[in-house]
Design a protein around this motif. Structure first.
Motif, PDB file in Angstrom:
ATOM      1  N   TYR A 102       0.822  -1.201   0.000  1.00 46.68           N
ATOM      2  CA  TYR A 102       0.000   0.000   0.000  1.00 46.68           C
ATOM      3  C   TYR A 102       0.865   1.264   0.000  1.00 46.68           C
ATOM      4  O   TYR A 102       0.535   2.258  -0.650  1.00 46.68           O
ATOM      5  CB  TYR A 102      -0.955   0.000   1.191  1.00 46.68           C
ATOM      6  CG  TYR A 102      -2.057  -1.022   1.057  1.00 46.68           C
ATOM      7  CD1 TYR A 102      -3.096  -0.824   0.152  1.00 46.68           C
ATOM      8  CD2 TYR A 102      -2.064  -2.188   1.819  1.00 46.68           C
ATOM      9  CE1 TYR A 102      -4.108  -1.759   0.006  1.00 46.68           C
ATOM     10  CE2 TYR A 102      -3.069  -3.136   1.679  1.00 46.68           C
ATOM     11  CZ  TYR A 102      -4.088  -2.919   0.771  1.00 46.68           C
ATOM     12  OH  TYR A 102      -5.084  -3.853   0.623  1.00 46.68           O
ATOM     13  N   LEU A 103       1.985   1.214   0.733  1.00 48.27           N
ATOM     14  CA  LEU A 103       2.877   2.373   0.759  1.00 48.27           C
ATOM     15  C   LEU A 103       3.567   2.571  -0.587  1.00 48.27           C
ATOM     16  O   LEU A 103       3.761   3.705  -1.034  1.00 48.27           O
ATOM     17  CB  LEU A 103       3.915   2.215   1.878  1.00 48.27           C
ATOM     18  CG  LEU A 103       3.368   2.249   3.308  1.00 48.27           C
ATOM     19  CD1 LEU A 103       4.486   2.055   4.314  1.00 48.27           C
ATOM     20  CD2 LEU A 103       2.633   3.565   3.575  1.00 48.27           C
ATOM     21  N   ARG A 105       2.259   1.750  -3.426  1.00 46.53           N
ATOM     22  CA  ARG A 105       1.226   2.321  -4.295  1.00 46.53           C
ATOM     23  C   ARG A 105       1.079   3.817  -4.060  1.00 46.53           C
ATOM     24  O   ARG A 105       0.892   4.599  -5.008  1.00 46.53           O
ATOM     25  CB  ARG A 105      -0.110   1.627  -4.055  1.00 46.53           C
ATOM     26  CG  ARG A 105      -1.197   2.028  -5.049  1.00 46.53           C
ATOM     27  CD  ARG A 105      -2.561   1.566  -4.584  1.00 46.53           C
ATOM     28  NE  ARG A 105      -2.943   2.211  -3.333  1.00 46.53           N
ATOM     29  CZ  ARG A 105      -3.952   1.815  -2.561  1.00 46.53           C
ATOM     30  NH1 ARG A 105      -4.661   0.757  -2.896  1.00 46.53           N
ATOM     31  NH2 ARG A 105      -4.239   2.457  -1.450  1.00 46.53           N
ATOM     32  N   GLU A 106       1.179   4.239  -2.786  1.00 48.59           N
ATOM     33  CA  GLU A 106       1.069   5.661  -2.479  1.00 48.59           C
ATOM     34  C   GLU A 106       2.218   6.456  -3.097  1.00 48.59           C
ATOM     35  O   GLU A 106       2.048   7.611  -3.484  1.00 48.59           O
ATOM     36  CB  GLU A 106       1.068   5.876  -0.955  1.00 48.59           C
ATOM     37  CG  GLU A 106      -0.171   5.367  -0.248  1.00 48.59           C
ATOM     38  CD  GLU A 106      -1.425   6.118  -0.675  1.00 48.59           C
ATOM     39  OE1 GLU A 106      -1.410   7.358  -0.622  1.00 48.59           O
ATOM     40  OE2 GLU A 106      -2.397   5.463  -1.092  1.00 48.59           O
ATOM     41  N   GLU A 107       3.388   5.818  -3.192  1.00 47.28           N
ATOM     42  CA  GLU A 107       4.565   6.512  -3.710  1.00 47.28           C
ATOM     43  C   GLU A 107       4.575   6.625  -5.230  1.00 47.28           C
ATOM     44  O   GLU A 107       4.944   7.661  -5.782  1.00 47.28           O
ATOM     45  CB  GLU A 107       5.851   5.804  -3.243  1.00 47.28           C
ATOM     46  CG  GLU A 107       6.118   5.921  -1.754  1.00 47.28           C
ATOM     47  CD  GLU A 107       6.352   7.356  -1.319  1.00 47.28           C
ATOM     48  OE1 GLU A 107       6.961   8.132  -2.093  1.00 47.28           O
ATOM     49  OE2 GLU A 107       5.923   7.708  -0.206  1.00 47.28           O
ATOM     50  N   GLN A 310       6.575   9.030   7.663  1.00 54.16           N
ATOM     51  CA  GLN A 310       5.504  10.023   7.590  1.00 54.16           C
ATOM     52  C   GLN A 310       6.069  11.442   7.504  1.00 54.16           C
ATOM     53  O   GLN A 310       5.538  12.283   6.782  1.00 54.16           O
ATOM     54  CB  GLN A 310       4.569   9.877   8.790  1.00 54.16           C
ATOM     55  CG  GLN A 310       3.761   8.585   8.746  1.00 54.16           C
ATOM     56  CD  GLN A 310       2.736   8.477   9.871  1.00 54.16           C
ATOM     57  OE1 GLN A 310       1.647   7.974   9.692  1.00 54.16           O
ATOM     58  NE2 GLN A 310       3.098   8.951  11.055  1.00 54.16           N
ATOM     59  N   SER A 313       7.689  11.631   3.805  1.00 55.90           N
ATOM     60  CA  SER A 313       6.759  11.557   2.673  1.00 55.90           C
ATOM     61  C   SER A 313       5.565  12.497   2.813  1.00 55.90           C
ATOM     62  O   SER A 313       4.835  12.709   1.840  1.00 55.90           O
ATOM     63  CB  SER A 313       6.242  10.126   2.523  1.00 55.90           C
ATOM     64  OG  SER A 313       5.447   9.759   3.642  1.00 55.90           O
ATOM     65  N   LYS A 315       2.917  11.791   4.324  1.00 52.62           N
ATOM     66  CA  LYS A 315       1.719  10.956   4.184  1.00 52.62           C
ATOM     67  C   LYS A 315       1.372  10.370   5.542  1.00 52.62           C
ATOM     68  O   LYS A 315       2.251   9.965   6.297  1.00 52.62           O
ATOM     69  CB  LYS A 315       1.949   9.824   3.171  1.00 52.62           C
ATOM     70  CG  LYS A 315       2.121  10.299   1.734  1.00 52.62           C
ATOM     71  CD  LYS A 315       2.314   9.115   0.808  1.00 52.62           C
ATOM     72  CE  LYS A 315       2.339   9.548  -0.654  1.00 52.62           C
ATOM     73  NZ  LYS A 315       3.507  10.369  -0.979  1.00 52.62           N
ATOM     74  N   ILE A 320      -4.416   6.060   4.509  1.00 51.31           N
ATOM     75  CA  ILE A 320      -4.180   5.247   3.313  1.00 51.31           C
ATOM     76  C   ILE A 320      -5.407   4.405   3.008  1.00 51.31           C
ATOM     77  O   ILE A 320      -5.959   3.727   3.884  1.00 51.31           O
ATOM     78  CB  ILE A 320      -2.951   4.341   3.511  1.00 51.31           C
ATOM     79  CG1 ILE A 320      -1.689   5.206   3.572  1.00 51.31           C
ATOM     80  CG2 ILE A 320      -2.823   3.333   2.362  1.00 51.31           C
ATOM     81  CD1 ILE A 320      -0.428   4.427   3.847  1.00 51.31           C
ATOM     82  N   ASP A 321      -5.830   4.451   1.757  1.00 49.60           N
ATOM     83  CA  ASP A 321      -7.014   3.723   1.318  1.00 49.60           C
ATOM     84  C   ASP A 321      -6.633   2.285   0.973  1.00 49.60           C
ATOM     85  O   ASP A 321      -5.798   2.036   0.104  1.00 49.60           O
ATOM     86  CB  ASP A 321      -7.619   4.401   0.093  1.00 49.60           C
ATOM     87  CG  ASP A 321      -8.844   3.673  -0.431  1.00 49.60           C
ATOM     88  OD1 ASP A 321      -9.448   2.886   0.313  1.00 49.60           O
ATOM     89  OD2 ASP A 321      -9.195   3.900  -1.618  1.00 49.60           O
ATOM     90  N   THR A 322      -7.252   1.326   1.678  1.00 46.97           N
ATOM     91  CA  THR A 322      -6.966  -0.092   1.400  1.00 46.97           C
ATOM     92  C   THR A 322      -8.112  -0.753   0.648  1.00 46.97           C
ATOM     93  O   THR A 322      -8.114  -1.979   0.476  1.00 46.97           O
ATOM     94  CB  THR A 322      -6.727  -0.856   2.712  1.00 46.97           C
ATOM     95  OG1 THR A 322      -7.889  -0.756   3.531  1.00 46.97           O
ATOM     96  CG2 THR A 322      -5.526  -0.277   3.458  1.00 46.97           C
TER      97      THR A 322
END
Length: 325
Positions: A102-103, A105-107, A310, A313, A315, A320-322
């Motif tokens: 997930y992290l 994907r956020e990046e 955190q 980044s 973020k 975070i959307d899972t």
């Protein structure tokens, strides 16, 4: 995402306290405190350093896998993401490790279905490497051969199935016909292509070798603890014995799918040390020293890494959307 794991982590801390209480009663609390006091804590940073060495070596495996799949990340960010995962060490079966995907994907927008197979490949090669580390000890000490061989056969079978494209695609096609999996059929295919790339012979041999080196360091940590006690008691244990005790206990704790292997890992560590004629108070003390230096140290590393990730980044893990993969 992170908020739903907070209760599980706190529950695991409470469970860890209960485990300590139970083993304290088993070893006699007063004797246990005396044995703790007799330990030369000057060596504890060395044990922790060996554990951190395990983390660093496994980070290189993560990097190797990431680059095989052409997932672009700055090395600093990748390191923080990898280390942040350790905050989830006390989640059942380490399923919280999906936070890495997930992290990522956020990046950079990489779908979770593409990067998550790295986590599966990491666990697969970890198991195989630990089996290889402790299989000799299982026969030398005549204990646990069936479990060690059985676990090894299971995970090697997983590799063989994944390596067979025809068989794997047939399994995926069957799963796609099941209603609950129908909508994520494309994700299955993408995930399979990733894991297929990671378990080819060359990547598999490299990853297993790297994992074996990493986990040997933690086994060596137990050896250091027992060597310290050998100076004050009739404790005799070889490196082979320490590798078997730690490796076998790691397998038992992992296959139980309990948070951090709590309870069963400690029972296995203590039981095997007692089996090798180490006094039970020293066995219990050594168990808790090595677990603090491995499991609970990893959680601390994870907490610190989450904080720095955190900050770096900008973020929030809470946001975070899972829902999407």
């Amino acid at each position: 995402m992170f908020s739903k794991y907070k209760k599980k982590i706190l529950t695991s801390v409470a469970l860890g306290a209960l485990v300590f209480l139970a083993f304290s009663i088993y070893a006699d609390f007063d004797n246990l405190m005396k044995v703790f006091a007799e330990f030369n804590w000057f060596y504890f940073p060395l044990v922790v350093l060996l554990t951190f060495g395990n983390f660093v070596i496994r980070f290189f495996k993560w990097e190797y896998y990431r680059k095989l799949l052409n997932i672009e990340l700055k090395t600093k960010v990748s390191f923080l993401i990898f280390m942040s995962t350790f905050v989830m060490s006390v989640t059942p079966g380490k399923m919280g490790e999906l936070i890495k995907s997930y992290l990522v994907r956020e990046e950079n927008g990489t779908p979770v279905s593409r990067s998550a197979p790295i986590i599966f490949a990491e666990r697969l090669t970890d198991f195989i490497s630990v089996v290889l580390l402790c299989i000799a000890g299982a026969f030398v000490f005549n204990y646990g051969q069936n479990i060690v061989i059985g676990v090894g056969i299971f995970f090697i079978s997983c590799v063989l199935i994944i390596s067979s494209r025809n068989l794997s695609l047939k399994i995926i096609s069957v799963l796609q016909k099941i209603k609950i999996f129908h909508k994520i059929g494309d994700s299955f295919h993408e995930a399979y292509e990733s894991i297929y790339t990671l378990v080819r012979l060359k990547p598999l041999l490299i990853a297993v070798s790297v994992s074996a080196a990493a986990w040997f360091l933690e086994c060596l940590g137990l050896y250091v603890v027992l060597r310290v006690y050998s100076s004050i008691s009739n404790v005799e244990v070889s490196i082979l014995g320490a590798v078997f005790i730690y490796g076998f206990s790691t397998i038992i704790g992992s296959i139980a799918m309990l948070p951090g292997g709590l309870g069963l890992t400690e029972a296995s560590l203590t039981g095997l040390m007692v089996l090798l004629n180490i006094p039970k108070d020293i066995s219990v003390a050594s168990t808790f020293i090595i677990r603090i230096a491995t499991l609970w140290f990893s959680v601390a590393v994870g907490i610190v890494s989450v904080y720095f990730y955190q900050r770096y980044s900008h973020k929030e893990l809470e946001k975070i959307d899972t829902a999407k993969i």
